[in-house]
Write a protein that holds these residues in place. Structure first.
Motif, PDB file in Angstrom:
ATOM      1  N   ARG A 121     -57.852  46.887  27.219  1.00 13.72           N
ATOM      2  CA  ARG A 121     -56.934  45.830  27.681  1.00 13.72           C
ATOM      3  C   ARG A 121     -56.902  44.704  26.646  1.00 13.72           C
ATOM      4  N   GLY A 122     -55.737  44.519  26.065  1.00  8.93           N
ATOM      5  CA  GLY A 122     -55.533  43.411  25.120  1.00  8.93           C
ATOM      6  C   GLY A 122     -56.499  43.432  23.941  1.00  8.93           C
ATOM      7  N   VAL A 123     -56.805  44.642  23.478  1.00  6.98           N
ATOM      8  CA  VAL A 123     -57.815  44.768  22.412  1.00  6.98           C
ATOM      9  C   VAL A 123     -57.262  44.301  21.062  1.00  6.98           C
ATOM     10  N   ALA A 124     -58.004  43.389  20.446  1.00  7.56           N
ATOM     11  CA  ALA A 124     -57.641  42.921  19.094  1.00  7.56           C
ATOM     12  C   ALA A 124     -58.889  42.934  18.240  1.00  7.56           C
ATOM     13  N   LEU A 125     -58.666  43.209  16.967  1.00  8.22           N
ATOM     14  CA  LEU A 125     -59.813  43.208  16.045  1.00  8.22           C
ATOM     15  C   LEU A 125     -59.390  42.599  14.718  1.00  8.22           C
ATOM     16  N   THR A 126     -60.106  41.590  14.323  1.00  5.37           N
ATOM     17  CA  THR A 126     -59.865  40.956  13.023  1.00  5.37           C
ATOM     18  C   THR A 126     -61.145  41.017  12.215  1.00  5.37           C
ATOM     19  N   LEU A 127     -61.037  41.543  10.989  1.00  7.59           N
ATOM     20  CA  LEU A 127     -62.224  41.584  10.116  1.00  7.59           C
ATOM     21  C   LEU A 127     -62.067  40.495   9.058  1.00  7.59           C
ATOM     22  N   HIS A 128     -63.200  39.921   8.661  1.00  5.86           N
ATOM     23  CA  HIS A 128     -63.154  38.861   7.651  1.00  5.86           C
ATOM     24  C   HIS A 128     -63.680  39.416   6.332  1.00  5.86           C
ATOM     25  N   SER A 129     -62.842  39.387   5.353  1.00  2.92           N
ATOM     26  CA  SER A 129     -63.285  39.839   4.027  1.00  2.92           C
ATOM     27  C   SER A 129     -63.187  38.661   3.067  1.00  2.92           C
ATOM     28  N   ASN A 130     -63.592  38.905   1.824  1.00  2.00           N
ATOM     29  CA  ASN A 130     -63.532  37.840   0.819  1.00  2.00           C
ATOM     30  C   ASN A 130     -62.093  37.363   0.593  1.00  2.00           C
ATOM     31  N   ALA A 131     -61.147  38.304   0.825  1.00  3.13           N
ATOM     32  CA  ALA A 131     -59.731  37.962   0.597  1.00  3.13           C
ATOM     33  C   ALA A 131     -59.124  37.243   1.795  1.00  3.13           C
ATOM     34  N   GLY A 132     -59.913  37.046   2.879  1.00  2.00           N
ATOM     35  CA  GLY A 132     -59.398  36.373   4.067  1.00  2.00           C
ATOM     36  C   GLY A 132     -59.408  37.312   5.263  1.00  2.00           C
TER      37      GLY A 132
ATOM     38  N   VAL B 157     -58.358  39.938   8.122  1.00  2.38           N
ATOM     39  CA  VAL B 157     -57.409  41.047   8.180  1.00  2.38           C
ATOM     40  C   VAL B 157     -57.301  41.478   9.643  1.00  2.38           C
ATOM     41  N   GLU B 158     -56.051  41.390  10.215  1.00  9.88           N
ATOM     42  CA  GLU B 158     -55.863  41.817  11.610  1.00  9.88           C
ATOM     43  C   GLU B 158     -55.648  43.315  11.627  1.00  9.88           C
ATOM     44  N   ILE B 159     -56.576  44.029  12.225  1.00  5.74           N
ATOM     45  CA  ILE B 159     -56.514  45.486  12.194  1.00  5.74           C
ATOM     46  C   ILE B 159     -55.928  46.029  13.504  1.00  5.74           C
ATOM     47  N   LEU B 160     -56.359  45.481  14.621  1.00  8.78           N
ATOM     48  CA  LEU B 160     -55.760  45.856  15.924  1.00  8.78           C
ATOM     49  C   LEU B 160     -55.188  44.596  16.570  1.00  8.78           C
ATOM     50  N   ARG B 161     -53.992  44.735  17.170  1.00  5.94           N
ATOM     51  CA  ARG B 161     -53.361  43.547  17.763  1.00  5.94           C
ATOM     52  C   ARG B 161     -52.893  43.865  19.180  1.00  5.94           C
ATOM     53  N   GLY B 162     -53.654  43.478  20.157  1.00  2.64           N
ATOM     54  CA  GLY B 162     -53.263  43.579  21.564  1.00  2.64           C
ATOM     55  C   GLY B 162     -52.973  44.986  22.046  1.00  2.64           C
ATOM     56  N   ILE B 163     -53.944  45.836  22.028  1.00  2.00           N
ATOM     57  CA  ILE B 163     -53.762  47.226  22.458  1.00  2.00           C
ATOM     58  C   ILE B 163     -54.111  47.359  23.946  1.00  2.00           C
ATOM     59  N   ASP B 164     -53.197  47.919  24.701  1.00  2.00           N
ATOM     60  CA  ASP B 164     -53.462  48.284  26.092  1.00  2.00           C
ATOM     61  C   ASP B 164     -53.317  49.792  26.189  1.00  2.00           C
TER      62      ASP B 164
ATOM     63  N   ALA C 258     -67.109  46.091  17.354  1.00  2.00           N
ATOM     64  CA  ALA C 258     -66.949  45.133  18.454  1.00  2.00           C
ATOM     65  C   ALA C 258     -65.576  44.485  18.327  1.00  2.00           C
ATOM     66  N   VAL C 259     -64.879  44.383  19.442  1.00  2.00           N
ATOM     67  CA  VAL C 259     -63.512  43.823  19.386  1.00  2.00           C
ATOM     68  C   VAL C 259     -63.570  42.300  19.310  1.00  2.00           C
TER      69      VAL C 259
ATOM     70  N   THR D 117     -60.843  43.823  26.328  1.00  2.00           N
ATOM     71  CA  THR D 117     -61.980  44.542  26.919  1.00  2.00           C
ATOM     72  C   THR D 117     -61.844  46.034  26.676  1.00  2.00           C
ATOM     73  N   VAL D 118     -62.998  46.676  26.556  1.00  2.00           N
ATOM     74  CA  VAL D 118     -63.045  48.129  26.385  1.00  2.00           C
ATOM     75  C   VAL D 118     -64.000  48.667  27.448  1.00  2.00           C
ATOM     76  N   GLU D 119     -63.508  49.573  28.262  1.00  2.00           N
ATOM     77  CA  GLU D 119     -64.362  50.207  29.255  1.00  2.00           C
ATOM     78  C   GLU D 119     -64.361  51.697  29.020  1.00  2.00           C
ATOM     79  N   VAL D 120     -65.532  52.297  28.995  1.00  2.00           N
ATOM     80  CA  VAL D 120     -65.641  53.749  28.852  1.00  2.00           C
ATOM     81  C   VAL D 120     -66.528  54.256  29.976  1.00  2.00           C
ATOM     82  N   ASP D 121     -65.974  55.173  30.749  1.00  2.00           N
ATOM     83  CA  ASP D 121     -66.726  55.769  31.867  1.00  2.00           C
ATOM     84  C   ASP D 121     -67.300  54.680  32.781  1.00  2.00           C
ATOM     85  N   GLY D 122     -66.506  53.642  32.989  1.00  2.00           N
ATOM     86  CA  GLY D 122     -66.899  52.575  33.909  1.00  2.00           C
ATOM     87  C   GLY D 122     -67.828  51.546  33.317  1.00  2.00           C
ATOM     88  N   THR D 123     -68.145  51.673  32.023  1.00  2.00           N
ATOM     89  CA  THR D 123     -69.059  50.717  31.387  1.00  2.00           C
ATOM     90  C   THR D 123     -68.276  49.816  30.444  1.00  2.00           C
TER      91      THR D 123
END
Lengths: 237, 849
Positions: free
Chosen positions: A9-20, A22-29, A60-61, A65-71
């Motif tokens: 639900r609303g999964v987003a992932l941004t990684l920080h590199s030396n170049a600034g 980087v948005e890798i995932l943006r709001g995944i449902d 880690a997002v 939220t990420v739920e797998v098998d109820g966890t």
């Protein structure tokens, strides 16, 4: 629809590199029902493999939220995530990632040994028999063909009775004929055991065999095609 | 769900499987650990073998179960009766004298006489050349006494067996030479070769006069009465209670040679510190090897993480692996370390005249093993702590969120605990705690400095260094690029070199001091045992020989401190550096005026004609170390008589002036009526020394001359041998440094191979690449050597100036040699790696990448 085994639900992932940043995932449902086969397709850099890592709890997002098998994975620390993976999730890699200094049997027994199982070797031998490698138990990865190595990897992913199997381009390093055999094996095991299978692929035929196909582009799910994977790929193209 | 971690059995099983690929990556690890542990184990075993020899053969070394020692006086009839009733007794007298011969043109030589009775030796046998019996060698034949002498004296006086030798009023025949003197070690440090004679012959020398420095030893074979150590202890306690006033020094077979034991312990201590340094230098190699190994296992670790392995499980697997290999190296090292003393048995026998026997000594081996494990943990916990953090996501793509360079805080704490345990173990095991603390602080400071230096070098190269030529630019960039060997090279080579520079600088300064500075200030001779009635004639003889000779004489007695401020000397917990004052007899004197070379620092000097209650002046630093001060009373036993005196003042003494200085100077009235002799120092022109020696020996046979130059040469030789021994062990540190260096440079082989391929494909010639590498390696060598020279010089300066209290002079040879050697070593080992990369074909390499 069955209860989802995987729920994003609303999964987003941004990684920080030396170049600034980087948005890798943006709001995944996304919901993946138990027992479903889901294909993840999309161009390179679209976020397919990252989405797989998020489902495995390897990344880690930043939001959502990420739920797998109820966890809920965000409630688990790194070691709890590892234990959860060992218990519930099997992963198949494009490059197999077998441990080169261990035999086929030892590679398959490894997750059971990590879980403290006493009969690890026996179960591993049975699993290798299921993938047709009972005659290669004592062979090292270097002594096996690419297809055989991937079969060992599949046996290793399934030996713990994983409820979710994540496959990252499982045929990417194999020739077409061998790739087809591996896909046949993967889907026949799915049919026999009913685990949830999520796979990343560039292969249209492979994606076509999944019950649903999600197309990713620029870190978002551009479309989800149900039962018409070829059409989805065509749209994306 | 999976458990938090895995069992040690599973961890060991997985670690073992991981090693199936071979031990190639662990060669440096195994070599460093094995060499370091072996050094400590071997040195500890050598010391233990010697100590066990002394302890086991205590009865032989002492020449009996117990020895009662007296200085300057024989036992009284009452004491003699007591000793004789205790068991079989032998009386032995030792003293220094001048030996000369009419058949020799050589100047008289200082010798150590040992006069024995018929019962000697009570235990073991004296072995003489030609299998001559002792009695036959020493008895009087045709009115001529016989002597058996150290072969060195034959050479020194250019004599043969059968020639005559003069000692005091005695002219004796040299019958044979001594091969084995079983109780030799009890005599301690001897300044001259041994001359063995009978008691009757000693009487004939007429050297034993009131106040002569003769040591009388009464050895007793107690037989069954002292079969156990407890019985022997009870006998000694009883003796001390029965004859408390005798002032004799009692030694038993349980501490037959305390000086030798102390010497072995001290030497063993310094050697072990040098060995520990080697092990710590090796620790850098151990850390590098484990880090490189774990770098090659990143994919495996990530796979394990994906399969459910937790961080603690990963840590346990690779810790098991490291400990398994460390165990292998340590066991091999202990086996070699335990075997080495046995192999070098003959050398050991020559080094210390102790009957050594091969044997296993578990304590030093256990210490070496524990040091090995602690160093392994201290240097591998960092890379192991980082390995547990390798994310499983590594398998999916090359770039993930950057991994922290530092492991978790608990690993840093564990490293600190291991380092503290190393220091604690050294402190607990070795008596010399202050030096251990200095050593630990020095090593820690060196490590910190070297680490800072390597970072500084990399930072400097990154910011400023930018050569004009491509080779120079390449070299400078290599020095700060990721994965540069700079930190490893600087750390490993820096510590080993700094140690060598320190010892070399100390050696150079000591040698120079002995060679040049001392003779300018030091007297030419010490003359001992000048009887009061000989003093005027002696002074006239010296003045006739050299008008300009500077003469200083003082009365001298021997006495033993028995009480200080109401406490028995044996109960005093003296500071380590002044304990020697309480051991055995000390020279005592009396003076009306403050002696030359002394400065009053507390209290007041007594009036010139003082005749009141006995007073004493003590050296300030010694009084402080003994815990006494002005107003405290001390008791001294002189020739069996107790004297007490109150400390009136404290003096500071310039010991290095080599003038006559005494720890205790009494008021004249206290001691001037006790039998005593005079001690004289003569400073004169060197070319007249031999003539004076002949003249004094001829006219005053009882006066013993110690030629300062020879004494200093003897001490210098001893010091130099010690330094060589410590330097020898330090060389192991350097060898270790080179092993670590070779490992560090070789670990960059793959990266250099790839770099070379890319550079070649871009048009670089082999010469360009080779020159760049040469500049880079030479840079490491020069920077490291400069550091070693700087820190080594500071350490040597501290030792020379503050510990030895000698003038310091910087030597240019040591730094030049160090810079040269370090540069050559790094360039050679670096080029050995580079040479192979130059021959590789770029196309094949680039295709495979």
């Amino acid at each position: 629809m069955k209860d989802p085994l995987v729920s994003l639900r609303g999964v987003a992932l941004t990684l920080h590199s030396n170049a600034g940043p980087v948005e890798i995932l943006r709001g995944i449902d996304l919901d993946v029902p138990a027992g479903e086969t889901l294909g993840l397709v999309g161009p390179s850099g679209s976020g397919k493999s990252t989405l797989l890592m998020v489902m495995a709890g390897l990344e880690a997002v930043t939001a959502g939220t990420v739920e797998v098998d109820g966890t809920a994975l965000k409630d688990l620390n790194e070691d709890a995530l590892a234990r959860f993976r060992g218990d519930a999730i099997g992963i198949v890699f494009q490059s197999f990632h077998l441990i080169p200094t261990m035999t086929a049997l030892e590679n398959v027994a490894l997750p059971l040994e990590l879980a403290g199982a006493r009969d690890a070797q026996e179960k591993a031998a049975l699993e290798l028999d299921q993938v047709g490698l009972s005659h290669r138990l004592d062979h090292y990865p270097g002594q096996l063909s690419g297809g055989e190595q991937q079969r060992v990897a599949i046996a290793r992913a399934l030996v713990t009775g994983a409820r979710l199997v994540l496959a990252d381009e499982p045929t990417g390093n194999l020739d077409q004929e061998t790739g087809t055999k591996i896909v046949d094996l993967l889907f026949s095991l799915h049919a026999a055991r009913g685990m949830t299978l999520v796979l990343v692929t560039h292969d249209r035929d492979l994606a076509g065999r999944c019950s649903r196909v999600a197309h990713l582009a620029d870190g978002r799910i551009a479309s989800i095609a149900s039962g018409q994977p070829s059409a989805a790929i065509a749209t994306a193209s | 769900m999976n458990p938090q971690t895995i069992s040690w059995t599973t961890a060991l099983k997985l670690a073992w499987r991981d090693l199936r690929g071979g031990l190639g990556g662990f060669r440096v690890f195994l070599a460093c650990l094995a060499l370091g542990v072996m050094t400590i184990a071997a040195l500890g075993s050598v010391a233990a073998t010697l100590e066990a020899g002394i302890s086991r053969e205590g009865r032989t070394i002492l020449g009996g179960d117990v020895e009662f020692g007296l200085v300057q006086r024989r036992a009284t009839p009452e004491e003699r009766r007591f000793v004789t009733e205790a068991g079989r007794m032998s009386e032995v007298a030792t003293l220094r004298a001048m030996a000369s011969s009419a058949q020799s043109s050589r100047p008289p030589a200082l010798v150590e006489i040992k006069a024995v009775d018929d019962a000697y030796p009570l235990v073991a046998q004296v072995k003489l050349a030609g299998a001559v019996a002792l009695e036959q060698a020493l008895n009087e034949q045709d009115g001529i006494h016989g002597v058996a002498i150290d072969p060195a004296l034959l050479a020194r006086l250019d004599l043969q067996p059968g020639d005559r030798i003069s000692l005091g009023s005695l002219t004796a025949e040299i019958r044979t030479t001594i091969e084995v003197e079983p109780d030799r070690l009890t005599s301690g440090f001897m300044v001259g070769p041994r001359v063995l004679m009978t008691r009757a012959a000693l009487d004939a020398t007429e050297l034993v006069q009131p106040g002569s420095l003769v040591r009388w030893r009464y050895r007793v074979d107690l037989g069954d009465a002292a079969s156990s150590d407890d019985a022997l202890r009870a006998f000694i306690d009883g003796t001390e209670a029965e004859l408390p006033e005798s002032g004799w020094r009692i030694r038993s077979r349980m501490n037959a040679a305390p000086n030798a034991s102390r010497f072995i312990e001290r030497l063993g201590f310094f050697m072990t510190l040098a060995g520990l340094t080697a092990l710590i230098v090796g620790g850098v190699g151990v850390a590098n090897a484990v880090r490189n190994h774990l770098d090659t296992r990143i994919a495996t670790i990530a796979t394990l993480k994906c399969l459910g392995a937790t961080g603690p499980a990963i840590f346990r697997i690779y810790l098991s692996q490291v400990l398994m290999l460390a165990g292998l190296a340590i066991v091999a090292a202990l086996a070699a370390g335990a075997a080495l003393p046995a192999a070098g048995m003959s050398i050991l026998s020559d080094l210390v005249p102790v009957p050594v026997r091969a044997g296993l000594h578990p304590a030093p081996l256990a210490i070496a093993a524990v040091f090995g494990v602690l160093v392994t943990l201290a240097f591998t916990l960092w890379p192991l702590g980082r390995a547990r953090n390798v994310p499983g996501a590594t398998l999916f793509r090359d770039i993930v969120a950057p991994q922290s360079r530092r492991p978790a805080m608990r690993f840093l704490l564990a490293i600190a605990v291991c380092l503290a345990a190393i220091v604690a173990l050294a402190l607990a095991w070795y008596e010399n705690r202050l030096i251990t603390v200095y050593y630990a602080a020095g090593t820690a400071a060196s490590f910190a400095l070297l680490w800072g230096l390597s970072r500084g070098l990399m930072s400097f190269m990154r910011r400023t260094a930018n050569g004009k030529r491509p080779e120079t630019r390449l070299a400078f960039r290599n020095m700060h690029r990721p994965g540069t060997p700079a930190p490893s090279v600087v750390l490993s080579l820096g510590l080993g070199l700094a140690l060598i520079v320190t010892l070399a600088m100390i050696d150079t300064n000591l040698s120079r001091e002995m060679r040049t500075s001392l003779p300018d200030r030091a007297p030419s001779f010490f003359f001992l045992d000048i009887q009061p009635d000989q003093l005027d004639d002696f002074l006239t003889t010296v003045a006739e020989s050299d008008n300009n000779a500077e003469i200083e004489t003082v009365p001298m007695l021997r006495g033993r401190l028995t009480e200080l401020a109401g406490r028995a000397a044996g109960e005093i917990n003296a500071r380590e550096d002044v304990r020697w004052v309480l051991r055995g007899d000390r020279g005592l004197t009396y003076a009306a005026e403050l002696p030359e070379g002394s400065r009053l620092v507390a209290g007041e000097w007594w009036p010139h004609d003082y005749t009141g209650a006995p007073l004493v002046s003590m050296v300030d630093e010694i009084a402080e170390g003994l815990g006494v001060g002005i107003g405290d009373e001390i008791a001294v036993n002189v020739l069996g008589r107790p004297f007490t005196a109150t400390i009136a003042n404290l003096r500071a003494v310039e010991w290095e002036s080599l003038g006559i200085n005494f720890v205790m100077v009494f008021t004249p009235a206290t001691l001037q009526n006790a039998p005593h002799t005079h001690l004289a120092t003569i400073t004169m022109e060197a070319e007249r020394e031999t003539a004076l020696l002949r003249e004094v020996s001829g006219r005053f046979p009882n006066i013993t001359a110690i030629r300062m130059k020879e004494a200093l040469d003897t001490i210098g030789d001893l010091l130099r041998k010690l330094l060589y021994a410590i330097r020898g062990v330090s060389l192991i540190s350097l060898v270790m440094s080179v092993v670590v260096l070779a490992g560090a440079l070789a670990s960059g082989y793959r990266a250099r191979l790839y770099d070379a391929a890319v550079l070649k494909s871009l048009g670089a010639t082999r010469r360009t690449i080779l020159t760049a590498h040469l500049i880079e390696y030479a840079g490491y060598g020069i920077v490291t050597a400069l550091f070693a020279v700087l820190t080594g010089s500071i350490a040597a300066f501290a030792v020379i100036t503050y510990v030895m209290d000698l003038p310091w002079q910087f030597s240019l040879i040591v730094p030049l040699a160090t810079v040269g050697a370090a540069t050559v070593i790094t360039v050679i080992f670096g080029l050995l790696t580079s040479w192979r990369t130059l021959g590789a074909k770029p196309a094949r390499l680039l295709r495979s990448n």
